[in-house]
Design an enzyme around this catalytic site. Structure first.
Site, PDB file in Angstrom:
ATOM      1  N   HIS A 181       0.809  -1.216   0.000  1.00 35.04           N
ATOM      2  CA  HIS A 181       0.000   0.000   0.000  1.00 35.04           C
ATOM      3  C   HIS A 181       0.844   1.268   0.000  1.00 35.04           C
ATOM      4  O   HIS A 181       0.489   2.256  -0.649  1.00 35.04           O
ATOM      5  CB  HIS A 181      -0.968  -0.023   1.190  1.00 35.04           C
ATOM      6  CG  HIS A 181      -2.012  -1.083   1.078  1.00 35.04           C
ATOM      7  ND1 HIS A 181      -2.270  -1.991   2.076  1.00 35.04           N
ATOM      8  CD2 HIS A 181      -2.847  -1.398   0.058  1.00 35.04           C
ATOM      9  CE1 HIS A 181      -3.234  -2.806   1.688  1.00 35.04           C
ATOM     10  NE2 HIS A 181      -3.594  -2.472   0.469  1.00 35.04           N
ATOM     11  N   ASP A 191     -10.093  -3.224   0.393  1.00 32.63           N
ATOM     12  CA  ASP A 191      -9.562  -3.512   1.735  1.00 32.63           C
ATOM     13  C   ASP A 191      -9.227  -2.245   2.503  1.00 32.63           C
ATOM     14  O   ASP A 191      -9.072  -2.267   3.725  1.00 32.63           O
ATOM     15  CB  ASP A 191      -8.354  -4.437   1.674  1.00 32.63           C
ATOM     16  CG  ASP A 191      -7.154  -3.853   0.932  1.00 32.63           C
ATOM     17  OD1 ASP A 191      -6.827  -2.677   1.136  1.00 32.63           O
ATOM     18  OD2 ASP A 191      -6.526  -4.595   0.158  1.00 32.63           O
ATOM     19  N   ASN A 195     -18.244  -1.766 -11.857  1.00 35.66           N
ATOM     20  CA  ASN A 195     -17.097  -2.344 -12.543  1.00 35.66           C
ATOM     21  C   ASN A 195     -16.142  -1.224 -12.940  1.00 35.66           C
ATOM     22  O   ASN A 195     -16.565  -0.192 -13.457  1.00 35.66           O
ATOM     23  CB  ASN A 195     -17.595  -3.103 -13.781  1.00 35.66           C
ATOM     24  CG  ASN A 195     -16.476  -3.601 -14.658  1.00 35.66           C
ATOM     25  OD1 ASN A 195     -15.913  -2.839 -15.442  1.00 35.66           O
ATOM     26  ND2 ASN A 195     -16.152  -4.865 -14.537  1.00 35.66           N
ATOM     27  N   ASP A 249      -5.902  -0.861  -7.995  1.00 34.40           N
ATOM     28  CA  ASP A 249      -5.588  -1.851  -6.952  1.00 34.40           C
ATOM     29  C   ASP A 249      -6.478  -3.060  -7.197  1.00 34.40           C
ATOM     30  O   ASP A 249      -7.443  -3.297  -6.479  1.00 34.40           O
ATOM     31  CB  ASP A 249      -5.818  -1.234  -5.578  1.00 34.40           C
ATOM     32  CG  ASP A 249      -5.489  -2.193  -4.443  1.00 34.40           C
ATOM     33  OD1 ASP A 249      -4.877  -3.240  -4.713  1.00 34.40           O
ATOM     34  OD2 ASP A 249      -5.856  -1.904  -3.292  1.00 34.40           O
ATOM     35  N   THR A 270      -7.412  -7.225  -8.418  1.00 32.33           N
ATOM     36  CA  THR A 270      -6.991  -8.605  -8.250  1.00 32.33           C
ATOM     37  C   THR A 270      -6.136  -8.986  -9.461  1.00 32.33           C
ATOM     38  O   THR A 270      -5.862  -8.154 -10.328  1.00 32.33           O
ATOM     39  CB  THR A 270      -8.215  -9.533  -8.152  1.00 32.33           C
ATOM     40  OG1 THR A 270      -9.041  -9.339  -9.311  1.00 32.33           O
ATOM     41  CG2 THR A 270      -9.037  -9.233  -6.907  1.00 32.33           C
ATOM     42  N   ASP A 271      -5.711 -10.241  -9.540  1.00 34.49           N
ATOM     43  CA  ASP A 271      -4.932 -10.686 -10.696  1.00 34.49           C
ATOM     44  C   ASP A 271      -5.809 -10.721 -11.948  1.00 34.49           C
ATOM     45  O   ASP A 271      -7.042 -10.677 -11.851  1.00 34.49           O
ATOM     46  CB  ASP A 271      -4.336 -12.069 -10.403  1.00 34.49           C
ATOM     47  CG  ASP A 271      -3.179 -11.989  -9.424  1.00 34.49           C
ATOM     48  OD1 ASP A 271      -2.056 -11.745  -9.878  1.00 34.49           O
ATOM     49  OD2 ASP A 271      -3.409 -12.138  -8.203  1.00 34.49           O
TER      50      ASP A 271
END
Length: 286
Positions: A64, A88, A140, A158, A160-161
């Protein structure tokens, strides 16, 4: 994959990592994600999405801090920020430490991620979700940048894969629309996986970024819970001067903010753009 008290990551086919489970705190699949949150004696609480580690209490600060402060201090005058993903709260927490930033927009596809991380990872956001500068949009990420009329100084992806819901956030179309959402001299950064095991994905991101920005590069940090080597962060902007700042001027910017960090500093900042030769060779070929 869960085997008794062991959780195995399933990002890579032939290699991987595992974590012992002290206690499962949450496990459920919704229309977007398959989520598990569990306690580990070394890494603290761990959240995995679709079988891939996303964050841990122990080492989240590295990720972060690097994804946030590198573009902010290189630019020097960031006012409006867009976070794509980041539910998160860790990126948000770091951005909110910069009092000169005026507006923060977070676009997260799954409200459940935000709610879960408020409950199970409160130190990640450190009450940043209460910051009056924040606007949350549940959407989205690609859809948002395609349709918004807002302009930003900085976009942080930021994600996800590049599998499942996260795949859209590595497409040339996504970078194109991010470019259109940036003001002149705006900056785009994003997480791009571990080069040693995700070379093809990173090469494709490099090609897609080069179609849209004049100055494209990657910088890196070593994050223990992201298996396989150094984590790569993508960098894209049309201002070729940002990365030419000398270290003394960078140090002054950092000192003037009066912030303290656990990982980030001026030397780490500058050196993170110095890539190993095998990465340079691979990117040159792409």
């Amino acid at each position: 994959m869960i085997n008794e008290k062991i959780w195995h990551e399933k990002l890579h086919r032939h290699v991987g990592q595992y974590f012992s489970i002290d206690k499962i705190l949450y496990q459920k699949k919704n229309k977007y994600h398959d989520i598990i949150i569990f306690q580990n004696s070394i890494m603290g609480r761990i959240m995995a999405i679709d079988g891939v580690v996303q964050t841990t209490e122990k080492d989240e600060f590295i990720y972060h801090e690097m994804l946030t402060h590198v573009p902010i201090f290189y630019h020097g005058l960031i006012k409006n920020v867009l976070i794509v993903g980041g539910g998160d709260g860790g990126i948000l927490r770091e951005i909110c430490r910069h009092k000169s930033i005026e507006n923060i927009t977070m676009v997260e596809i799954d409200l459940n991620i935000i709610d879960l991380c408020k409950q199970f990872f409160p130190k990640h956001n450190n009450n940043a979700y209460k910051d009056p500068r924040l606007k949350i949009v549940i959407d989205n990420g690609l859809n948002f940048v395609q349709k918004t009329k807002e302009k930003f100084d900085l976009i942080i992806s930021d994600s996800t894969d590049p599998i499942g819901c996260g795949k859209d956030l590595f497409l040339s179309d996504f970078y194109f629309h991010c470019k259109n959402c940036l003001v002149k001299n705006g900056i785009f950064v994003g997480q791009n996986g571990v080069f040693f095991l995700q070379k093809n994905d990173i090469n494709q991101s490099y090609k897609n970024l080069k179609k849209n920005f004049h100055d494209v590069s990657f910088y890196q940090a070593t994050i223990p819970s992201y298996y396989g080597g150094t984590m790569m962060f993508s960098w894209g902007t049309d201002n070729i001067d940002f990365r030419q700042i000398n270290i003394k001027n960078l140090e002054k910017r950092i000192k003037d903010k009066k912030l303290t960090f656990n990982y980030y500093n001026s030397n780490i900042h500058i050196s993170s753009f110095y890539l190993p030769q095998y990465i340079i060779n691979t990117l040159d070929k792409s």
